[in-house]
Design an enzyme around this catalytic site. Structure first.
Site, PDB file in Angstrom:
ATOM      1  N   CYS A   1       0.821  -1.210   0.000  1.00  0.00           N
ATOM      2  CA  CYS A   1       0.000   0.000   0.000  1.00  0.00           C
ATOM      3  C   CYS A   1       0.858   1.264   0.000  1.00  0.00           C
ATOM      4  CB  CYS A   1      -0.868   0.044   1.248  1.00  0.00           C
ATOM      5  SG  CYS A   1      -1.962  -1.362   1.366  1.00  0.00           S
TER       6      CYS A   1
ATOM      7  N   ARG B   1       5.182   0.440  -5.943  1.00  0.00           N
ATOM      8  CA  ARG B   1       5.102  -0.418  -4.755  1.00  0.00           C
ATOM      9  C   ARG B   1       4.170  -1.598  -4.991  1.00  0.00           C
ATOM     10  NH1 ARG B   1       6.712   2.227  -0.055  1.00  0.00           N
ATOM     11  NH2 ARG B   1       5.159   1.267   1.280  1.00  0.00           N
TER      12      ARG B   1
ATOM     13  N   TRP C   1      -2.768  -2.654  -1.728  1.00  0.00           N
ATOM     14  CA  TRP C   1      -2.331  -3.988  -2.121  1.00  0.00           C
ATOM     15  C   TRP C   1      -3.063  -4.930  -1.167  1.00  0.00           C
ATOM     16  CZ3 TRP C   1       0.529  -8.131  -0.024  1.00  0.00           C
ATOM     17  CH2 TRP C   1       1.031  -9.041  -0.965  1.00  0.00           C
TER      18      TRP C   1
ATOM     19  N   ASN D   1      -1.550   1.788   5.768  1.00  0.00           N
ATOM     20  CA  ASN D   1      -0.608   0.812   5.219  1.00  0.00           C
ATOM     21  C   ASN D   1      -0.142  -0.041   6.392  1.00  0.00           C
ATOM     22  OD1 ASN D   1       1.432  -0.607   3.973  1.00  0.00           O
ATOM     23  ND2 ASN D   1       2.866   1.110   3.940  1.00  0.00           N
ATOM     24  N   GLY D   2      -0.303  -1.360   6.268  1.00  0.00           N
ATOM     25  CA  GLY D   2       0.127  -2.255   7.341  1.00  0.00           C
ATOM     26  C   GLY D   2      -0.931  -3.317   7.590  1.00  0.00           C
TER      27      GLY D   2
ATOM     28  N   GLU E   1      17.538 -17.381  -9.009  1.00  0.00           N
ATOM     29  CA  GLU E   1      17.198 -15.994  -9.300  1.00  0.00           C
ATOM     30  C   GLU E   1      16.628 -15.864 -10.717  1.00  0.00           C
ATOM     31  OE1 GLU E   1      16.691 -13.496  -7.658  1.00  0.00           O
ATOM     32  OE2 GLU E   1      16.909 -11.758  -8.972  1.00  0.00           O
TER      33      GLU E   1
ATOM     34  N   LYS F   1      12.988 -14.392 -11.545  1.00  0.00           N
ATOM     35  CA  LYS F   1      12.855 -13.212 -12.412  1.00  0.00           C
ATOM     36  C   LYS F   1      11.877 -13.513 -13.540  1.00  0.00           C
ATOM     37  CE  LYS F   1      14.196 -10.800 -10.786  1.00  0.00           C
ATOM     38  NZ  LYS F   1      14.619 -10.190  -9.597  1.00  0.00           N
TER      39      LYS F   1
ATOM     40  N   GLU G   1       8.139 -14.039 -12.232  1.00  0.00           N
ATOM     41  CA  GLU G   1       7.438 -12.877 -11.666  1.00  0.00           C
ATOM     42  C   GLU G   1       7.054 -11.866 -12.725  1.00  0.00           C
ATOM     43  OE1 GLU G   1       9.636 -10.601  -8.712  1.00  0.00           O
ATOM     44  OE2 GLU G   1      11.494 -11.004  -9.755  1.00  0.00           O
TER      45      GLU G   1
ATOM     46  N   HIS H   1      15.742 -37.268  -9.479  1.00  0.00           N
ATOM     47  CA  HIS H   1      15.081 -37.838  -8.295  1.00  0.00           C
ATOM     48  C   HIS H   1      13.592 -37.531  -8.289  1.00  0.00           C
ATOM     49  CE1 HIS H   1      18.873 -39.192  -6.707  1.00  0.00           C
ATOM     50  NE2 HIS H   1      19.375 -38.012  -7.044  1.00  0.00           N
TER      51      HIS H   1
ATOM     52  N   LYS I   1       6.520  -3.838  -4.318  1.00  0.00           N
ATOM     53  CA  LYS I   1       7.959  -3.560  -4.252  1.00  0.00           C
ATOM     54  C   LYS I   1       8.480  -3.631  -2.816  1.00  0.00           C
ATOM     55  CE  LYS I   1      11.886  -2.252  -6.000  1.00  0.00           C
ATOM     56  NZ  LYS I   1      12.611  -3.287  -6.750  1.00  0.00           N
TER      57      LYS I   1
HETATM   58  C1  F6R Z   1      12.123 -10.152  -6.745  1.00  0.00           C
HETATM   59  C2  F6R Z   1      12.040  -9.194  -5.671  1.00  0.00           C
HETATM   60  C3  F6R Z   1      11.682  -9.690  -4.325  1.00  0.00           C
HETATM   61  C4  F6R Z   1      12.515  -8.962  -3.255  1.00  0.00           C
HETATM   62  C5  F6R Z   1      12.007  -9.341  -1.853  1.00  0.00           C
HETATM   63  C6  F6R Z   1      12.811  -8.686  -0.762  1.00  0.00           C
HETATM   64  O1  F6R Z   1      12.469  -9.534  -7.953  1.00  0.00           O
HETATM   65  O2  F6R Z   1      12.243  -8.028  -5.872  1.00  0.00           O
HETATM   66  O3  F6R Z   1      11.806 -11.061  -4.217  1.00  0.00           O
HETATM   67  O4  F6R Z   1      13.845  -9.300  -3.424  1.00  0.00           O
HETATM   68  O5  F6R Z   1      10.667  -8.966  -1.732  1.00  0.00           O
HETATM   69  O6  F6R Z   1      12.728  -7.304  -0.828  1.00  0.00           O
HETATM   70  P1  F6R Z   1      13.766  -6.378  -0.092  1.00  0.00           P
HETATM   71  O7  F6R Z   1      15.078  -6.579  -0.755  1.00  0.00           O
HETATM   72  O8  F6R Z   1      13.238  -4.987  -0.280  1.00  0.00           O
HETATM   73  O9  F6R Z   1      13.799  -6.796   1.340  1.00  0.00           O
END
Ligand code: F6R
Length: 569
Positions: free
Chosen positions: A2, A27, A72, A96-97, A444, A448, A451, A467, A564
């Protein structure tokens, strides 16, 4: 997660609020709303993107005070009813929270008829009820901490006090900014940069009262506080896409610069050798960065490293003592689970944060902090911050110059890997495989891709496929195999041959020194060898994900369901 944006000042509030909310879009959100003051409080909200909300608003409305929100969804579906602001009695607020004890509180608020499924509306009723007992909003807000469990940043307006906005925060970010055109409360710094680069970081339980002419901050005992004004020293213009079609692409291409900056500005790193055990804690890509760090620290410093997912670490026995260092990795510095882990262990061992956002909650909570210099990362999926996290971890283990690395990254960025993406984008399933360090990169790569392109992808340790999971390999299943480690390349090639024999379409990523002509792959990406190899390997991996998502016409910078800054647990 949010976003909160509140404004009171000289300008017409609706365009200011919409603009501010747009700068918090990164975000992640699924509905939006504002409340603005004319001779009364007007609430307009809508499901989906800000454009939907904008259609319902008259930008010319004579209003100079408002509170705005991008939601969100956590409690209740992403629909109009659950969107903020919420209103009960004389209280209208954005939040937010997460209110953890909202069910318990709800049972004490039986006189209210709830209109949404949110925890936020409970807070709205609670504040209204407390105001009925004592019509002093500052006193009511100073009591919230005793009554409400969980996290909240709030922007509040009241029916009988149309000149002021009130704010309070606990475990969720909220900043305050004063400018020539008026005063703001916001969830994050980019939202205020159009008007000022000065801001005040609010601490937990700080209470704000702001009108167009005056701003006051109080502590929980209602003493007036004189808080430090911070200056954002980044380049505001950098928070635009520039010549790039998407922030994600821009951020991938910024990597040589931000890595070099991170390198130059972090020449005095802590000595890891004084610890006999290291834990690295993070979520998502930050966790993946931690795994790369483990590889380097174990290999070059010979210290045992455990890498832990924050949402797991916080609920288990951590086996730490004063000889343990716990490293917390976070781009935003606000991730709720990572923050909770810091609070859990900080009195028992040394804590070190590798953080991108200056003065963020985790940065303020750890004993020592190293700032990555990735700059503002707008795309929801991390790229440049992840690379900077890896660099810091590797530098602690290696202490080697990176000038050659940077020119190799620049060389790699001359390719766009779109042709490879064309082979992938129609698939619905995909596998990334690798061993050891290459497996960590595979994790990773897989994250990537899934997502931002919504292709179902799994990362497997190459030797583990047989396995069970190999049963999923059939004709033309895409397998992206990474083999950059000379000690393991032959083993990985054996695993690639196993999937190839079952019809897989193999995209092989290797280094120039390990490269060989063969028929076990269909496509090949050859990367220059380097001691900082993962920072090269990740480039084609990121660009493949980007181009696949683009070919699938996805909302690359704002993938569905994602946020984000993950400030919920
Ligand atoms: C993936 C991504 C998330 C963040 C995760 C942690 O592309 O961005 O998996 O890495 O939410 O976020 P931070 O680094 O802000 O703690």
């Amino acid at each position: 997660m949010c976003g909160i944006y509140c404004y009171v000042g000289k300008k017409k509030a609706i365009p200011v609020l919409l603009d501010g909310l747009a700068s918090l879009e990164y975000r992640g959100y699924d509905s939006a709303g504002i409340a603005y003051v004319t001779d009364k409080i007007n609430i307009i909200k809508e499901k989906g993107r800000l454009d939907n909300l904008k259609k319902l608003l008259d930008l010319n409305t004579d209003t100079y005070l408002g509170i705005g929100h991008t939601r969100w969804a956590t409690h209740g579906k992403p629909n109009k009813k659950n969107a903020h602001p919420h209103h009960q009695g004389k209280v209208t607020l954005v939040h937010n929270g997460i209110i953890e004890n909202y069910q318990e509180l709800k049972s004490l608020l039986k006189e209210y008829k709830f209109k949404s499924e949110t925890d936020t509306e409970v807070l709205c009723c609670l504040i209204d009820k407390l105001l009925k007992e004592n019509n002093n909003i500052l006193k009511v807000l100073s009591k919230l901490n005793e009554l409400v469990k969980g996290s909240y940043a709030l922007g509040i307006i009241l029916n009988d006090d149309l000149n002021n906005i009130y704010g309070i925060k606990k475990n969720s970010p909220l900043i305050l900014a004063k400018s020539d055109i008026g005063n703001f409360l916001a969830s994050d710094i980019p939202a205020i940069l159009k008007y000022t680069n000065e801001y005040i970081l609010l601490d937990d339980n700080n209470i704000v009262k702001m009108s167009k002419d005056e701003v006051k901050i109080y502590d929980s005992k209602l003493n007036v506080l004189d808080k430090k004004i911070n200056t954002f020293d980044g380049d505001i213009n950098k928070i635009s896409k520039g010549k790039y079609e998407h922030f994600l692409l821009k951020e991938i291409y910024e990597q040589p610069d931000v890595l070099y900056k991170t390198y130059l500005e972090n020449q005095n790193l802590p000595d890891l050798k004084k610890y006999n055990k290291i834990h690295i804690v993070g979520c998502g890509s930050a966790y993946h960065a931690g795994l790369v760090g483990k590889y380097y620290i174990e290999k070059y410093c010979n210290i045992e490293v455990n890498v832990e997912i924050a949402s797991e670490y916080r609920y288990k026995n951590n086996f730490i003592n004063k000889n343990t260092l716990v490293i917390f990795i976070s781009q935003s510095g606000e991730t709720a689970d990572t923050l909770a882990c810091v609070k859990k262990v900080k009195d028992k061992c040394d804590t070190l944060g590798i953080i991108n956002v200056i003065d963020s909650s985790i940065a303020r909570e750890v004993k020592n902090v190293i700032y990555t210099k990735a700059g503002c990362e707008i795309a929801v999926a991390t790229t440049k911050a992840y690379s900077c996290q890896i660099l810091v971890l590797m530098m602690m283990a290696l202490k080697k110059d990176i000038t050659n690395l940077i020119s190799k990254i620049n060389n790699l960025l001359k390719n766009d890997y779109e042709e490879i993406a064309k082979k992938i984008y129609k698939s619905e399933h995909l596998f990334y495989i690798g061993r050891d360090i290459d497996y960590y990169l595979a994790l990773e790569g897989s994250l990537k891709l899934k997502e931002i392109s919504y292709i179902h992808s799994e990362a497997y340790a190459a030797g583990e496929l047989k396995h069970g999971t190999i049963s999923l390999i059939e004709k033309n299943t895409i397998v992206i195999a990474i083999a950059t480690d000379k000690d393991l390349v032959e083993k990985t090639i054996s695993n690639i041959k196993e999937v190839k024999a079952r019809g897989a379409y193999v995209i092989y990523i290797t280094t120039n020194s390990l490269d060989q002509e063969s028929d076990f792959y269909d496509e090949k990406i050859v990367i220059e060898e380097d001691i900082y190899q993962p920072l090269l390997t990740i480039i084609p991996i990121q660009l493949i994900a980007y181009h696949v998502a683009k070919l699938r016409k996805c909302d690359i910078d704002k993938p569905k369901n994602l946020a984000k800054s993950v400030t919920v647990e």
